[in-house]
Enzyme design. Structure first.
Site, short mmCIF file in Angstrom:
data_model
loop_
_atom_site.label_atom_id
_atom_site.label_comp_id
_atom_site.label_asym_id
_atom_site.label_seq_id
_atom_site.Cartn_x
_atom_site.Cartn_y
_atom_site.Cartn_z
N ASN A 164 -8.26 -23.47 18.72
CA ASN A 164 -8.21 -24.46 17.64
C ASN A 164 -9.58 -24.42 16.95
OD1 ASN A 164 -7.99 -26.64 15.98
ND2 ASN A 164 -7.85 -28.19 17.60
N LYS A 186 -10.43 -25.70 14.29
CA LYS A 186 -10.67 -26.94 13.52
C LYS A 186 -11.18 -26.58 12.11
CE LYS A 186 -11.19 -29.41 17.79
NZ LYS A 186 -11.61 -30.62 18.48
N GLU A 203 -7.11 -35.83 16.61
CA GLU A 203 -7.90 -35.99 15.38
C GLU A 203 -6.98 -36.27 14.19
OE1 GLU A 203 -10.23 -32.39 15.79
OE2 GLU A 203 -11.30 -33.30 17.46
N GLU A 208 -4.40 -33.25 26.11
CA GLU A 208 -5.80 -33.34 25.70
C GLU A 208 -6.25 -34.80 25.79
OE1 GLU A 208 -6.99 -29.76 23.01
OE2 GLU A 208 -6.47 -31.48 21.79
N GLY A 215 -14.55 -32.40 22.92
CA GLY A 215 -15.89 -32.23 22.37
C GLY A 215 -16.98 -32.98 23.11
#
Ligand code: PGA
Length: 244
Positions: free
Chosen positions: A10, A12, A98, A164, A170
């Site tokens: 990913n 992002k 997100e 997740e 992060g």
């Protein structure tokens, strides 16, 4: 239970065109067993045509990080799954935390996206996961079951779930092996019972790096990982893909 490993990058909202070429060139050189491992790259939308071109005749696959729940229409700024299919995307990540947080995506919208993606013959990678508050209050199993219940269609042949926990994305914090196994078991049992789904690809995501990836894969039965930060680092990806 599928033994194929899915390694989903990913990216992002990272990388420009030059950086993308460099990373894909590096990834192309990694020798991994493509009969047991799928190396799936999910770049931001404007990089998809380039990635799709660069990975032609390789064993790398391309996916997307999201799409709209309608095929077309007056949805300014959104992207249609139809175009993703034309760009050769085989997977779409759906319901990432997100997206839930910054774009107010609800379980209902996520379910609509999943249905649409499936109708185009593309595989959704459906993200679930609890907040730190949910975990501390011991509400995490309830939250995850609700997400599974609301976002996943009944009776699919196969489904890809990415667990997740929001608190691990992060942050460098990773759940223990026992915590991952608990959610894997919960997901398997829940989907079997309430959705009549027997085939599950269960991925872990959140601060995955080469070290914790090996530990997780050696000590659980899960089917791979959804990788953010480390997916931008060629050395980490080299270790992860060659370990599979
Ligand atoms: P991270 O992101 O690996 O950087 O924690 C994972 C994700 O958000 O999919």
């Amino acid at each position: 239970m599928s033994q194929v490993k899915l390694i989903v990058s990913n990216w992002k909202m990272n990388l420009n065109f030059i950086q993308t070429r460099k990373l894909i060139n590096g990834l192309k050189k990694i020798k991994f067993n493509s009969s047991t491992t799928k190396n799936i790259i999910c770049p931001q939308f404007l990089l998809i045509p380039l990635v799709s071109e660069l990975i032609k005749k390789t064993n790398i696959l391309v996916g997307a990080q999201d799409c709209h729940q309608n095929t077309a229409g007056a949805f300014t700024g959104d992207t249609s799954v139809e175009l993703l299919k034309k760009m050769n995307c085989k997977y779409v990540i759906v319901g990432h935390s997100e997206r839930r947080q910054y774009h107010n995506e609800t379980d209902d919208i996520i379910k609509q996206k999943v249905d649409l993606i499936l109708s185009f013959g593309i595989k959704p990678i459906i993200c679930v996961g609890e907040s730190l508050k949910d975990r501390k209050n011991k509400k995490y199993t309830k939250v995850i079951k609700e997400q599974l219940s609301n976002c996943i269609p009944f009776g699919l042949n196969n489904v890809i779930i990415a667990y997740e926990p929001i608190w691990s994305i992060g942050t460098g914090l990773v759940p223990t092996i026992e915590e991952i196994v608990e959610i894997h078991d919960l997901t398997t049992n829940f989907l079997k019972k309430s959705k009549k789904i027997n085939q599950l690809n269960f991925l872990y995501g959140g601060s995955v790096n080469a070290d914790n990836f090996m530990d997780i894969m050696q000590n659980t039965n899960i089917n791979g990982a959804l990788i953010g930060g480390s997916s931008l680092k060629i050395n980490e990806m080299n270790k992860i893909l060659t370990f599979c």
